[in-house]
Design a protein around this motif. Sequence first.
Motif, mmCIF file in Angstrom:
data_model
loop_
_atom_site.group_PDB
_atom_site.id
_atom_site.type_symbol
_atom_site.label_atom_id
_atom_site.label_comp_id
_atom_site.label_asym_id
_atom_site.label_seq_id
_atom_site.Cartn_x
_atom_site.Cartn_y
_atom_site.Cartn_z
ATOM 1 N N UNK A 345 1.195 -1.247 0.170
ATOM 2 C CA UNK A 345 0.333 0.164 -0.019
ATOM 3 C C UNK A 345 0.679 1.041 0.261
ATOM 4 N N UNK A 346 -0.115 2.409 -0.478
ATOM 5 C CA UNK A 346 0.833 3.598 -0.676
ATOM 6 C C UNK A 346 0.076 4.014 0.285
ATOM 7 N N UNK A 347 -0.655 4.134 1.250
ATOM 8 C CA UNK A 347 -1.092 4.313 2.419
ATOM 9 C C UNK A 347 -0.010 5.121 3.374
ATOM 10 N N UNK A 348 0.906 4.237 3.832
ATOM 11 C CA UNK A 348 1.986 4.834 4.694
ATOM 12 C C UNK A 348 2.738 6.388 4.180
ATOM 13 N N UNK A 349 3.480 5.546 3.044
ATOM 14 C CA UNK A 349 3.771 7.330 2.709
ATOM 15 C C UNK A 349 2.693 8.508 2.492
ATOM 16 N N UNK A 350 1.780 8.293 1.777
ATOM 17 C CA UNK A 350 1.217 9.252 1.952
ATOM 18 C C UNK A 350 0.213 10.242 2.821
ATOM 19 N N UNK A 351 0.888 8.674 3.937
ATOM 20 C CA UNK A 351 -0.013 9.859 5.773
ATOM 21 C C UNK A 351 1.334 10.317 5.773
ATOM 22 N N UNK A 352 2.516 10.455 5.433
ATOM 23 C CA UNK A 352 3.860 10.692 6.113
ATOM 24 C C UNK A 352 3.461 12.343 5.296
ATOM 25 N N UNK A 353 3.325 12.674 4.126
ATOM 26 C CA UNK A 353 2.830 13.199 3.165
ATOM 27 C C UNK A 353 1.694 14.243 3.519
ATOM 28 N N UNK A 354 0.817 13.590 4.119
ATOM 29 C CA UNK A 354 -0.438 14.358 4.714
ATOM 30 C C UNK A 354 0.300 14.850 6.125
ATOM 31 N N UNK A 355 1.285 14.843 6.791
ATOM 32 C CA UNK A 355 1.561 15.491 8.196
ATOM 33 C C UNK A 355 2.859 16.467 8.214
ATOM 34 N N UNK A 356 3.149 16.565 7.068
ATOM 35 C CA UNK A 356 4.595 16.993 6.863
ATOM 36 C C UNK A 356 3.643 18.344 6.420
ATOM 37 N N UNK A 357 3.065 18.247 5.360
ATOM 38 C CA UNK A 357 2.432 19.143 4.695
ATOM 39 C C UNK A 357 1.322 19.881 5.840
ATOM 40 N N UNK A 358 0.566 19.004 7.419
ATOM 41 C CA UNK A 358 -0.100 19.847 8.278
ATOM 42 C C UNK A 358 0.913 20.857 8.355
ATOM 43 N N UNK A 359 2.097 19.946 8.648
ATOM 44 C CA UNK A 359 3.207 20.516 10.053
ATOM 45 C C UNK A 359 3.016 22.326 9.621
ATOM 46 N N UNK A 360 3.834 22.131 7.863
ATOM 47 C CA UNK A 360 3.989 22.888 6.966
ATOM 48 C C UNK A 360 3.151 23.963 7.002
ATOM 49 N N UNK A 361 1.448 24.207 6.808
ATOM 50 C CA UNK A 361 0.310 24.129 7.065
ATOM 51 C C UNK A 361 0.268 25.358 8.605
#
Length: 395
Positions: A345-361
């Motif tokens: 699944x690509x989900x673990x890496x997608x969740x890590x992207x979302x976490x980085x994006x949330x922190x940046x936001x």
Amino acid sequence: MKFTQFLKNKGAIAAIFMGIFYAIAMLGIFIPGYSAIPNNVDQMPIAMVNDDAGEYGKMISEQLSEKLPFEKIETDLSNKQAMKQLEKNDLALIIHIPETFSADMQNGEAASSIDFTTNGASSTVVSSTMTSIVNQINAQLSTQFSTQTAQGVLMNLNIPEEQAAEMAQMIETSYTGNMVTINEVPAGMNNNMLPMFLTMAGYTGAMIGAMQLVSAFRASRGKASKIRLFIYLQLTALLIAVVSSVLGVAISYFVNGYGTELLLGLTAQQILNYMVCFNFTAILIFLVGEGGMVLNLPILLIQTLANGATMPREMMYLPYEWMSYISPMYYSVQAYFATLYGSVSAAPNQWMMAAIGGAALLINILIVAFLHKPVPIEAPEAQEAKLTNAAEITA
């Protein structure tokens, strides 16, 4: 105007600075970073799975453990466990000695094989390096076993012609190495590099978009509240993300010919990639203005090495490895490999992207809230008057 006067122009000064800065940054980042290939090949993790209880299996595993150019060789995994790790790219190579290997060799059965398994949905250097190493191993083992078999034949004198022919055939086929690739990537650099191309397209577009939209945010101060302008900025970025992602994935679809079942997932991931990269690169621009673009360039260059498309994290030098843990590009590339070619699944890496994006936001919200001073909002009549005067002056 003299040439020396022209050189003092702000545009000329900026061009000179950027030309020198970009050359130093690019070469200073790329040359040391790529020197990890092949210097750090020994850092790639592999597994040796010996299911053979006989002498040949033990001999081969001991020899390979001593001679292989890898510091970390897992020997306590089952083949099933190793395959799961390989699918996640936690391993670069599995060497599997089958249960019947010694018995086949002792009985003189042809085509007794050792399996060398790699994951095609991984960094380009992994597959090429592993293929080269496996070819060398197979050549050495084939020579070794053929020599041992020949010695056994020569010990028997006065052998009938037919039997001698059979033994000669046995010498030639006493060993074969079986190269196996899971998640094989279709032929062509356009396929192998697609995860990086999609990621780079989103990142560079987002970085330029962040500079332009933050500039529009600053220019619009006094016409609306900071909160409203920040929301407008994010909505505009989202609009760009949707349109550019649809077009980019469409180009990939028509050129590479992937199935329509991947279109929605790839488009959604590209939108996520753009928004995460937008907020990630906007941090420095919100902090220092257009100068943030200069700082964003070396960060971009580092990530082109640290994104895992060319080399795995285990091979990277420390600065690049550290960057890979906070890099949206790294997780985007890994997610694309999993979506396009992988079996996990690509989900673990997608969740890590979302976490980085949330922190940046969140960081951008805090910068706008506490570092950007409030500006009185002009009345709509005053804003319209300015626009009218500007139009009259232009006319």
